[in-house]
Design a protein around this motif. Structure first.
Motif, PDB file in Angstrom:
ATOM      1  N   UNK A  86       0.835  -1.199   0.000  1.00  0.00           N
ATOM      2  CA  UNK A  86       0.000   0.000   0.000  1.00  0.00           C
ATOM      3  C   UNK A  86       0.873   1.254   0.000  1.00  0.00           C
ATOM      4  N   UNK A  87       1.953   1.241   0.781  1.00  0.00           N
ATOM      5  CA  UNK A  87       2.841   2.413   0.822  1.00  0.00           C
ATOM      6  C   UNK A  87       3.470   2.673  -0.542  1.00  0.00           C
ATOM      7  N   UNK A  88       4.041   1.634  -1.134  1.00  0.00           N
ATOM      8  CA  UNK A  88       4.690   1.801  -2.437  1.00  0.00           C
ATOM      9  C   UNK A  88       3.673   2.139  -3.517  1.00  0.00           C
ATOM     10  N   UNK A  89       2.501   1.500  -3.443  1.00  0.00           N
ATOM     11  CA  UNK A  89       1.455   1.784  -4.416  1.00  0.00           C
ATOM     12  C   UNK A  89       0.982   3.220  -4.338  1.00  0.00           C
ATOM     13  N   UNK A  90       0.827   3.716  -3.126  1.00  0.00           N
ATOM     14  CA  UNK A  90       0.409   5.111  -2.941  1.00  0.00           C
ATOM     15  C   UNK A  90       1.432   6.067  -3.551  1.00  0.00           C
ATOM     16  N   UNK A  91       2.712   5.807  -3.294  1.00  0.00           N
ATOM     17  CA  UNK A  91       3.758   6.690  -3.815  1.00  0.00           C
ATOM     18  C   UNK A  91       3.771   6.692  -5.348  1.00  0.00           C
ATOM     19  N   UNK A  92       3.588   5.516  -5.943  1.00  0.00           N
ATOM     20  CA  UNK A  92       3.581   5.433  -7.406  1.00  0.00           C
ATOM     21  C   UNK A  92       2.347   6.104  -7.999  1.00  0.00           C
ATOM     22  N   UNK A  93       1.209   5.964  -7.339  1.00  0.00           N
ATOM     23  CA  UNK A  93      -0.016   6.607  -7.818  1.00  0.00           C
ATOM     24  C   UNK A  93       0.160   8.126  -7.841  1.00  0.00           C
ATOM     25  N   UNK A  98       1.115  12.945 -11.191  1.00  0.00           N
ATOM     26  CA  UNK A  98       1.870  14.188 -11.367  1.00  0.00           C
ATOM     27  C   UNK A  98       2.526  14.275 -12.740  1.00  0.00           C
ATOM     28  N   UNK A  99       3.074  13.159 -13.235  1.00  0.00           N
ATOM     29  CA  UNK A  99       3.813  13.224 -14.504  1.00  0.00           C
ATOM     30  C   UNK A  99       2.898  13.129 -15.724  1.00  0.00           C
ATOM     31  N   UNK A 100       1.658  12.644 -15.532  1.00  0.00           N
ATOM     32  CA  UNK A 100       0.755  12.482 -16.679  1.00  0.00           C
ATOM     33  C   UNK A 100      -0.419  13.453 -16.671  1.00  0.00           C
ATOM     34  N   UNK A 101      -0.788  13.962 -15.502  1.00  0.00           N
ATOM     35  CA  UNK A 101      -1.984  14.787 -15.398  1.00  0.00           C
ATOM     36  C   UNK A 101      -3.268  13.985 -15.375  1.00  0.00           C
ATOM     37  N   UNK A 102      -3.156  12.648 -15.379  1.00  0.00           N
ATOM     38  CA  UNK A 102      -4.331  11.778 -15.380  1.00  0.00           C
ATOM     39  C   UNK A 102      -4.644  11.284 -13.971  1.00  0.00           C
ATOM     40  N   UNK A 103      -5.883  10.870 -13.760  1.00  0.00           N
ATOM     41  CA  UNK A 103      -6.274  10.277 -12.486  1.00  0.00           C
ATOM     42  C   UNK A 103      -5.683   8.876 -12.379  1.00  0.00           C
ATOM     43  N   UNK A 104      -4.941   8.634 -11.305  1.00  0.00           N
ATOM     44  CA  UNK A 104      -4.286   7.343 -11.096  1.00  0.00           C
ATOM     45  C   UNK A 104      -4.815   6.697  -9.821  1.00  0.00           C
ATOM     46  N   UNK A 105      -4.830   5.362  -9.807  1.00  0.00           N
ATOM     47  CA  UNK A 105      -5.405   4.634  -8.676  1.00  0.00           C
ATOM     48  C   UNK A 105      -4.594   3.383  -8.356  1.00  0.00           C
ATOM     49  N   UNK A 238       2.043   1.558 -20.791  1.00  0.00           N
ATOM     50  CA  UNK A 238       3.451   1.231 -20.558  1.00  0.00           C
ATOM     51  C   UNK A 238       3.942   1.817 -19.236  1.00  0.00           C
ATOM     52  N   UNK A 239       3.479   3.008 -18.905  1.00  0.00           N
ATOM     53  CA  UNK A 239       3.836   3.599 -17.614  1.00  0.00           C
ATOM     54  C   UNK A 239       3.314   2.742 -16.460  1.00  0.00           C
ATOM     55  N   UNK A 240       2.094   2.244 -16.597  1.00  0.00           N
ATOM     56  CA  UNK A 240       1.526   1.379 -15.559  1.00  0.00           C
ATOM     57  C   UNK A 240       2.336   0.099 -15.403  1.00  0.00           C
ATOM     58  N   UNK A 241       2.692  -0.508 -16.518  1.00  0.00           N
ATOM     59  CA  UNK A 241       3.464  -1.753 -16.476  1.00  0.00           C
ATOM     60  C   UNK A 241       4.817  -1.518 -15.812  1.00  0.00           C
ATOM     61  N   UNK A 242       5.493  -0.442 -16.200  1.00  0.00           N
ATOM     62  CA  UNK A 242       6.808  -0.141 -15.623  1.00  0.00           C
ATOM     63  C   UNK A 242       6.701   0.128 -14.121  1.00  0.00           C
ATOM     64  N   UNK A 243       5.693   0.899 -13.722  1.00  0.00           N
ATOM     65  CA  UNK A 243       5.522   1.220 -12.303  1.00  0.00           C
ATOM     66  C   UNK A 243       5.159  -0.017 -11.494  1.00  0.00           C
ATOM     67  N   UNK A 244       4.321  -0.866 -12.065  1.00  0.00           N
ATOM     68  CA  UNK A 244       3.928  -2.094 -11.366  1.00  0.00           C
ATOM     69  C   UNK A 244       5.129  -3.001 -11.140  1.00  0.00           C
ATOM     70  N   UNK A 245       5.987  -3.090 -12.133  1.00  0.00           N
ATOM     71  CA  UNK A 245       7.201  -3.901 -11.979  1.00  0.00           C
ATOM     72  C   UNK A 245       8.123  -3.313 -10.919  1.00  0.00           C
TER      73      UNK A 245
END
Length: 252
Positions: A86-93, A98-105, A238-245
């Protein structure tokens, strides 16, 4: 009735109260709560008083309505400190928004439903948001298709209630169609859904896999306008995949 039975029923009732407040997200009077839970008002007063004394509930206004108390915040803070996912997921969200301007979850399963564990709204004028902790039928979501991707057909049938395949607009998702979506999400490592729970949105989701088993622990997700171009969708996936990894590697 034994003392142990009475105590167990009291605990069950306390859980009902907390679940109701979590689901409705607003204060309520004890009389109204008793009617909603179909519970004796006298027993609720006793349980609520104990929860108020513990700081789990508090009197929210002059009308005497109750809601969560400050102790719940500290319980949540302790939980967050013990959960690296949860901590790492929150930081990545936060970073992704911030870098895309899109809503992230950051999204997870809660029982046989999907929920948003953490969300960071985007900065674009057309902002899309959903409340954390709200339980949503899994077939309505891209994340659900990723999270169930390794289940067998029999497991999926047993896990999901039939009514969850009916969308808010009344359209029914056929089971075979949903199963095909699961297999596709599993094979390519992400899922994209358009105009399911909301006709104006497109959802993109990638799994955060367990390094040992490979099973998805949670997902990272973008919620974007339905008319987002394919090139932009591919970039976000691709950003999601990279962040998830990245998160998965940290957890290992």
């Amino acid at each position: 009735m034994t003392t142990q039975t009475v105590r167990a029923r009291g605990i069950d009732r306390a859980v009902e109260i907390l679940e109701y407040l979590r689901a409705t997200r607003q204060p309520i009077g004890i009389g109204d709560l008793a009617r909603r839970l179909k519970a004796p008002r006298s027993s609720l007063y006793e349980i609520v008083d104990s929860l108020v004394q513990a700081g789990i509930l508090e009197i929210a206004d002059e009308q005497g309505r109750i809601f969560f108390g400050s102790s719940v915040y500290f319980y949540a803070d302790a939980y967050l400190a013990s959960q690296p996912l949860v901590r790492s997921g929150r930081d990545e969200v936060i970073r992704l928004a911030e870098i895309t301007g899109e809503t992230a979850q950051l999204c997870i399963l809660l029982g046989n439903k999907y929920t948003v564990a953490y969300m960071q709204p985007g900065s674009r004028l057309f902002r899309i948001s959903s409340e954390t902790g709200v339980l949503v039928p899994i077939p309505w979501t891209a994340s659900g298709r990723v999270l169930l991707g390794d289940m067998t057909e029999e497991q999926v049938r047993a896990f999901l209630p039939p009514e969850d395949f009916v969308l808010p607009n009344g359209r029914k998702i056929e089971f075979g169609e949903f199963l095909d979506d699961l297999r596709l999400a599993h094979d390519r490592g992400y899922a994209v859904t358009t105009s399911l729970a909301d006709e104006f949105t497109c959802c993109l989701a990638a799994p955060i896999p367990d390094q040992i088993t490979g099973r998805p622990l949670a997902t990272l997700c973008f919620v974007v306008p339905v008319h987002t171009p394919d090139e932009r969708r591919a970039e976000l996936v691709q950003l999601l995949i990279d962040s998830s990894r990245t998160i998965s590697t940290r957890l290992s």
